[in-house]
Design a protein around this motif. Structure first.
Motif, PDB file in Angstrom:
ATOM      1  N   ALA A  39       0.808  -1.222   0.000  1.00 23.31           N
ATOM      2  CA  ALA A  39       0.000   0.000   0.000  1.00 23.31           C
ATOM      3  C   ALA A  39       0.839   1.269   0.000  1.00 23.31           C
ATOM      4  CB  ALA A  39      -0.928   0.016   1.216  1.00 23.31           C
ATOM      5  N   ALA A  40       2.146   1.162   0.221  1.00 20.82           N
ATOM      6  CA  ALA A  40       2.991   2.324   0.480  1.00 20.82           C
ATOM      7  C   ALA A  40       3.125   3.250  -0.731  1.00 20.82           C
ATOM      8  CB  ALA A  40       4.377   1.863   0.928  1.00 20.82           C
ATOM      9  N   THR A  41       3.568   4.472  -0.452  1.00 20.00           N
ATOM     10  CA  THR A  41       3.899   5.442  -1.496  1.00 20.00           C
ATOM     11  C   THR A  41       5.403   5.377  -1.762  1.00 20.00           C
ATOM     12  OG1 THR A  41       2.084   6.921  -0.924  1.00 20.00           O
ATOM     13  CG2 THR A  41       3.963   7.903  -2.069  1.00 20.00           C
ATOM     14  N   TYR A  42       5.773   5.327  -3.036  1.00 20.28           N
ATOM     15  CA  TYR A  42       7.169   5.159  -3.424  1.00 20.28           C
ATOM     16  C   TYR A  42       7.738   6.412  -4.080  1.00 20.28           C
ATOM     17  CZ  TYR A  42       6.605   0.400  -2.031  1.00 20.28           C
ATOM     18  OH  TYR A  42       6.377  -0.712  -1.262  1.00 20.28           O
ATOM     19  N   ALA A  43       9.068   6.475  -4.122  1.00 26.10           N
ATOM     20  CA  ALA A  43       9.776   7.663  -4.587  1.00 26.10           C
ATOM     21  C   ALA A  43      10.155   7.536  -6.068  1.00 26.10           C
ATOM     22  CB  ALA A  43      11.036   7.874  -3.745  1.00 26.10           C
ATOM     23  N   THR A  44      10.676   8.628  -6.603  1.00 30.74           N
ATOM     24  CA  THR A  44      11.064   8.646  -8.015  1.00 30.74           C
ATOM     25  C   THR A  44      12.094   7.556  -8.334  1.00 30.74           C
ATOM     26  OG1 THR A  44      12.685  10.368  -7.463  1.00 30.74           O
ATOM     27  CG2 THR A  44      10.570  11.091  -8.359  1.00 30.74           C
ATOM     28  N   ALA A  45      12.966   7.249  -7.381  1.00 31.24           N
ATOM     29  CA  ALA A  45      13.974   6.215  -7.613  1.00 31.24           C
ATOM     30  C   ALA A  45      13.369   4.820  -7.672  1.00 31.24           C
ATOM     31  CB  ALA A  45      15.039   6.264  -6.513  1.00 31.24           C
ATOM     32  N   ASP A  46      12.108   4.671  -7.245  1.00 27.74           N
ATOM     33  CA  ASP A  46      11.426   3.380  -7.271  1.00 27.74           C
ATOM     34  C   ASP A  46      10.542   3.209  -8.509  1.00 27.74           C
ATOM     35  OD1 ASP A  46      12.267   2.616  -4.556  1.00 27.74           O
ATOM     36  OD2 ASP A  46      10.900   4.213  -3.913  1.00 27.74           O
ATOM     37  N   HIS A  47      10.264   4.285  -9.224  1.00 24.00           N
ATOM     38  CA  HIS A  47       9.356   4.257 -10.371  1.00 24.00           C
ATOM     39  C   HIS A  47       9.730   3.115 -11.327  1.00 24.00           C
ATOM     40  CE1 HIS A  47       8.004   5.410 -14.428  1.00 24.00           C
ATOM     41  NE2 HIS A  47       7.006   6.017 -13.814  1.00 24.00           N
ATOM     42  N   PRO A  48       8.772   2.318 -11.813  1.00 23.37           N
ATOM     43  CA  PRO A  48       7.314   2.499 -11.738  1.00 23.37           C
ATOM     44  C   PRO A  48       6.636   1.781 -10.579  1.00 23.37           C
ATOM     45  CG  PRO A  48       7.794   0.764 -13.290  1.00 23.37           C
ATOM     46  CD  PRO A  48       9.126   1.257 -12.785  1.00 23.37           C
ATOM     47  N   ARG A  49       7.415   1.330  -9.581  1.00 29.89           N
ATOM     48  CA  ARG A  49       6.812   0.678  -8.415  1.00 29.89           C
ATOM     49  C   ARG A  49       5.876   1.652  -7.706  1.00 29.89           C
ATOM     50  NH1 ARG A  49      10.120  -2.670  -3.725  1.00 29.89           N
ATOM     51  NH2 ARG A  49       8.573  -2.541  -2.070  1.00 29.89           N
ATOM     52  N   ALA A  50       4.711   1.157  -7.314  1.00 27.68           N
ATOM     53  CA  ALA A  50       3.722   1.985  -6.626  1.00 27.68           C
ATOM     54  C   ALA A  50       2.860   1.095  -5.748  1.00 27.68           C
ATOM     55  CB  ALA A  50       2.845   2.736  -7.635  1.00 27.68           C
ATOM     56  N   GLY A  51       2.286   1.689  -4.701  1.00 24.97           N
ATOM     57  CA  GLY A  51       1.380   0.967  -3.820  1.00 24.97           C
ATOM     58  C   GLY A  51      -0.049   1.429  -4.019  1.00 24.97           C
ATOM     59  N   TRP A  52      -0.999   0.597  -3.611  1.00 28.47           N
ATOM     60  CA  TRP A  52      -2.401   0.973  -3.835  1.00 28.47           C
ATOM     61  C   TRP A  52      -2.816   2.185  -3.012  1.00 28.47           C
ATOM     62  CZ3 TRP A  52      -5.498   0.831   0.421  1.00 28.47           C
ATOM     63  CH2 TRP A  52      -5.260  -0.114   1.423  1.00 28.47           C
ATOM     64  N   GLY A  53      -2.180   2.418  -1.873  1.00 28.84           N
ATOM     65  CA  GLY A  53      -2.474   3.634  -1.110  1.00 28.84           C
ATOM     66  C   GLY A  53      -2.034   4.888  -1.841  1.00 28.84           C
ATOM     67  N   GLN A  54      -0.962   4.776  -2.605  1.00 29.79           N
ATOM     68  CA  GLN A  54      -0.463   5.870  -3.443  1.00 29.79           C
ATOM     69  C   GLN A  54      -1.471   6.235  -4.529  1.00 29.79           C
ATOM     70  OE1 GLN A  54       3.414   4.882  -4.873  1.00 29.79           O
ATOM     71  NE2 GLN A  54       3.736   6.795  -5.983  1.00 29.79           N
ATOM     72  N   ALA A  55      -2.259   5.250  -4.961  1.00 34.78           N
ATOM     73  CA  ALA A  55      -3.215   5.458  -6.046  1.00 34.78           C
ATOM     74  C   ALA A  55      -4.627   5.787  -5.569  1.00 34.78           C
ATOM     75  CB  ALA A  55      -3.258   4.217  -6.940  1.00 34.78           C
ATOM     76  N   LEU A  56      -4.887   5.752  -4.280  1.00 32.64           N
ATOM     77  CA  LEU A  56      -6.245   6.020  -3.788  1.00 32.64           C
ATOM     78  C   LEU A  56      -6.820   7.349  -4.272  1.00 32.64           C
ATOM     79  CD1 LEU A  56      -6.289   4.798  -0.068  1.00 32.64           C
ATOM     80  CD2 LEU A  56      -7.531   3.805  -1.995  1.00 32.64           C
ATOM     81  N   PRO A  57      -6.030   8.444  -4.265  1.00 33.32           N
ATOM     82  CA  PRO A  57      -6.624   9.730  -4.670  1.00 33.32           C
ATOM     83  C   PRO A  57      -7.189   9.744  -6.083  1.00 33.32           C
ATOM     84  CG  PRO A  57      -4.545  10.091  -3.508  1.00 33.32           C
ATOM     85  CD  PRO A  57      -4.642   8.617  -3.783  1.00 33.32           C
ATOM     86  N   VAL A  58      -6.766   8.821  -6.934  1.00 32.35           N
ATOM     87  CA  VAL A  58      -7.290   8.756  -8.295  1.00 32.35           C
ATOM     88  C   VAL A  58      -8.805   8.563  -8.279  1.00 32.35           C
ATOM     89  CG1 VAL A  58      -7.267   7.400 -10.435  1.00 32.35           C
ATOM     90  CG2 VAL A  58      -5.121   7.857  -9.222  1.00 32.35           C
ATOM     91  N   PHE A  59      -9.310   7.878  -7.260  1.00 36.80           N
ATOM     92  CA  PHE A  59     -10.716   7.507  -7.213  1.00 36.80           C
ATOM     93  C   PHE A  59     -11.505   8.278  -6.156  1.00 36.80           C
ATOM     94  CE2 PHE A  59      -8.319   3.880  -8.845  1.00 36.80           C
ATOM     95  CZ  PHE A  59      -8.912   3.774 -10.103  1.00 36.80           C
ATOM     96  N   LEU A  60     -10.924   9.370  -5.651  1.00 35.16           N
ATOM     97  CA  LEU A  60     -11.590  10.198  -4.649  1.00 35.16           C
ATOM     98  C   LEU A  60     -11.692  11.631  -5.149  1.00 35.16           C
ATOM     99  CD1 LEU A  60      -9.750   8.922  -1.436  1.00 35.16           C
ATOM    100  CD2 LEU A  60     -11.912   8.098  -2.393  1.00 35.16           C
ATOM    101  N   HIS A  61     -12.751  12.311  -4.765  1.00 37.49           N
ATOM    102  CA  HIS A  61     -12.901  13.713  -5.136  1.00 37.49           C
ATOM    103  C   HIS A  61     -11.835  14.560  -4.440  1.00 37.49           C
ATOM    104  CE1 HIS A  61     -16.500  13.201  -7.473  1.00 37.49           C
ATOM    105  NE2 HIS A  61     -17.117  12.571  -6.483  1.00 37.49           N
ATOM    106  N   ASP A  62     -11.574  15.736  -5.005  1.00 37.03           N
ATOM    107  CA  ASP A  62     -10.508  16.599  -4.500  1.00 37.03           C
ATOM    108  C   ASP A  62     -10.738  17.034  -3.056  1.00 37.03           C
ATOM    109  OD1 ASP A  62      -9.242  16.433  -6.917  1.00 37.03           O
ATOM    110  OD2 ASP A  62      -9.994  18.343  -7.675  1.00 37.03           O
TER     111      ASP A  62
END
Length: 274
Positions: A39-62
């Motif tokens: 679920a974690a948020t990853y840094a630029t050095a980890d790209h394209p690794r990403a966690g689902w918590g990092q992507a939650l805002p995609v599906f939530l209103h501002d």
């Protein structure tokens, strides 16, 4: 009041951005995430690794903030022992939501710092998160651990988390807590996709495909951006209690990977694991 060992600086994440201090006054409802590296948020050095918590805002209103405290290597026990729950409790407010997702590292029973038994110490630690959220008049939601990419030689998917999802489900029933059965949801998704298509969701890269993984990588636990987005979709779409769900985004099956952002450093640094 924070226990000894609680951390002083707390990152507040909204699509990778940070604000100075979780306890600052705010009006927007906030979704906190307590979890592990999936679920974690990853840094630029980890790209394209990403966690689902990092992507939650995609599906939530501002109008909804996401504070992703998920920590690589964390179990329900070690996250608590490191003071990470204290740090959430210091910031969470009435009307906020706490997503609680552990299991991957609780399974490491030979590690005394992280291992728990599903029907005793795992449930006991999860209760601490439920009680902490409810004491603040916030809403806890239990999220069973996302399933790994596991297939037999003939392409048949199989489950890998033992009794941990069932123990969390039983606790949710006992305590009247909302449950998102991400184990089942992700297993169903991997089953539909099959062994090859799942590689586009998990962190499978060919040599030279990414400057951050020059030798390639075959990771059946962690996600690249596309997988993180689709798992976050499962979380939000299957919850009654997460505030500000963006139904238009949930129905959009063509969300590009670059909708995610990667901060310069990992916002929730900690022990490496899963």
């Amino acid at each position: 009041m924070l226990r000894a060992g609680a951390l002083a600086a707390v990152p507040a994440l909204a699509m990778g951005e940070q604000t100075p201090g979780l306890a600052a006054s705010r009006r927007r409802p906030t979704v906190f995430v307590a979890g592990d590296s999936t679920a974690a948020t990853y840094a630029t050095a980890d790209h394209p690794r990403a966690g689902w918590g990092q992507a939650l805002p995609v599906f939530l209103h501002d109008g909804v903030r996401v504070v992703n405290e998920a920590l690589s290597g964390a179990s329900s026990k070690s996250f608590y022992d490191l003071g990470r729950l204290d740090r959430i409790r210091a910031a969470i407010r009435p009307g906020d939501t706490l997503l609680i997702s552990f299991g991957h590292n609780d399974e490491k029973i030979t590690d005394p710092a992280r291992g728990t038994d599903p029907w005793t110490t795992f449930q006991e630690h999860l209760r601490l998160y439920l009680d902490g959220a409810r004491a603040a008049r916030a809403t806890p939601i239990l999220v069973t651990p996302v399933e790994r990419r596991r297939f037999t030689a003939d392409g048949t998917p199989y489950l890998s988390h033992g009794d941990y999802p069932a123990a969390m489900t039983a606790l949710a029933t006992e305590t009247g807590t909302e449950l998102i059965d991400l184990t089942r949801l992700s297993f169903d998704l991997w089953s539909r996709l099959g062994p090859e298509a799942t590689k586009d969701h998990l962190l499978w890269l060919e040599p030279g495909e990414s400057v951050n993984y020059p030798d390639g990588v075959q990771d059946n636990t962690h996600f690249q951006a596309h997988g993180a987005i689709e798992v976050a979709r499962l979380v939000v779409a299957n919850s009654r209690g997460i505030p500000g769900r963006d139904r238009r985004a949930l129905c959009d099956t063509d969300i590009p990977d670059d909708v995610l952002t990667w901060p310069p450093t990992r916002p929730a640094e900690g022990i490496e694991g899963v």
